[in-house]
Design an enzyme around this catalytic site. Sequence first.
Site, PDB file in Angstrom:
ATOM      1  N   ASP A  73       1.240  -1.221   0.051  1.00  8.57           N
ATOM      2  CA  ASP A  73      -0.098   0.035  -0.195  1.00  8.57           C
ATOM      3  C   ASP A  73       0.748   1.186   0.302  1.00  8.57           C
ATOM      4  OD1 ASP A  73       1.138  -0.658   2.666  1.00  8.57           O
ATOM      5  OD2 ASP A  73      -0.775   0.986   3.785  1.00  8.57           O
ATOM      6  N   ASP A  76       5.625   0.113   3.278  1.00  7.54           N
ATOM      7  CA  ASP A  76       6.413  -1.147   3.959  1.00  7.54           C
ATOM      8  C   ASP A  76       5.703  -1.741   2.834  1.00  7.54           C
ATOM      9  OD1 ASP A  76       3.491  -0.689   3.952  1.00  7.54           O
ATOM     10  OD2 ASP A  76       2.608  -0.588   6.184  1.00  7.54           O
ATOM     11  N   TYR A 224      -5.732   0.535   9.190  1.00  8.23           N
ATOM     12  CA  TYR A 224      -6.796   0.681   8.140  1.00  8.23           C
ATOM     13  C   TYR A 224      -8.094   0.405   8.688  1.00  8.23           C
ATOM     14  CZ  TYR A 224      -3.011   2.700   4.526  1.00  8.23           C
ATOM     15  OH  TYR A 224      -2.356   2.704   3.884  1.00  8.23           O
ATOM     16  N   GLU A 466       5.519   9.902   3.160  1.00 13.47           N
ATOM     17  CA  GLU A 466       5.517   8.641   2.673  1.00 13.47           C
ATOM     18  C   GLU A 466       4.454   8.382   1.303  1.00 13.47           C
ATOM     19  OE1 GLU A 466       4.370   3.813   4.142  1.00 13.47           O
ATOM     20  OE2 GLU A 466       3.869   5.591   5.621  1.00 13.47           O
TER      21      GLU A 466
END
Length: 494
Positions: A73, A76, A224, A466
């Site tokens: 995603d 990571d 999430y 990120e």
Amino acid sequence: MAAAAAVVAILLSTSAVAAAQHDYGDALHKCILFFEGQRSGRLPPDQRLRWRRDSGLHDGAAAGVDLTGGYYDAGDNVKFGFPMAFTATLMSWGLIDFGRSFGPHREEARKAVRWATDYLMKATAKPNTVYVQVGDAFRDHACWERPEDMDTPRTVYKVDPSHPGSDVAAETAAALAAGSIVFRDADPAYSKRLLDRAVAVFEFADKYRGPYSSSLHAAVCPCYCDYSGYQDELLWGAAWLHKATRRREYREYIKRNEVVLGASDAINEFGWDNKHAGINVLISKEVLMGKDEYFQSFRVNANNFMCTLLPGISNHPQIQYSPGGLLFKVGSSNMQHVTQLSFLLLAYSNYLSHAGGRVSCGSSSASPVQLRRVAKRQVDYILGDNPLRMSYMVGYGARFPRRIHHRASSLPSVAAHPARIGCKAGAAYYASPAPNPNLLVGAVVGGPSDASDAFPDARAVFQQSEPTTYINAPLMGLLAYFSAHPNPADSGGD
């Protein structure tokens, strides 16, 4: 007040617009290329980001299923099904609405969608079950290692009748339904498989209701967690199935559940967690195209949502803009709001253009051109028209983020460093002030997060440095549109 007025002037100017200063086609190509850097599984021979190698080749094996492939995603090495499905839905929406504008990049965009939908087909192969995550997020986040080296547990998490997850299942159904439209002409057999699976997965989501955040709380929260509830995803999934199938049952489902599932709730929200504004914009097309007055209330909701995005038009704006003109909301990874909300502005502006309509905001109104100007201003900000004169897309322009919060990008590639880099051994690279050795071309980072237009370009400030797949996904459609229509006064769509 003077500064605020200047921002409004920048965002809503109706004066003539000069020719595009940005190469939107090049930015689009790079935006799509980013997804190759996020691939999990066995990489194909035509992989262009060559510093990445195969990874996660045994994903799902411990549970007796094949869950190889899909996308990581963000920075990571976990595969989170909820944002991955949302990413696929938005990539498909861009291709559906602006497919011709993709020009020579249409095929590579479809490949990016297929890498996700192929995985989602694997994750839904068992009836009444959706595999929604691969990897232990807490163990993964405690390490800084390449996906090719990862040795953290590849735990598999699923929702089923005993452990419902209507939110993630319905979003997965939406992604499969949207994908079926993308491949309807290019690969009819694949399109049919996607649509058949979407129907089955939505039936499961609706029959066994409950939030996956309750069934799998320890695994999916806080990364999430679905804070908005599963009701919006059920409407969202039904809306995409109606668009893909034109079946009356989904039309009736939407209307029957409009109130009980809260179609008008939180109308200024749209993202991987909250689909309300997207539902209203998507369904309002039916009304604006003269196909279905049945959904008139959704157009009203969409209209009200647009008003919240227009400074100087609405008396109660829900969104703020920085002095440099960037839309921002409180929280981290602000560019997700920028790209997602800008995409809705663009999509709705084109529906309005075809219908000869305007957005009515009390005593004021805005034209489709004004909506497109706001959307284009956000895209241009991302590409470098901002106080720092920095592109927030890696590899685009002369100045862009060099120290993004991304494991694979920040660690030496396997080609450069064949020996394994362990979980804690990567910490030295994480803490290094040096630029990342591997350029994750096309990655758009979280960017400025408040009214200061500031950006630290620091790996440790993950809220701003990120990248994520769901920042880039709606940007594909935006860049495709503006590559073909650089002047917002023009209108176009498929």
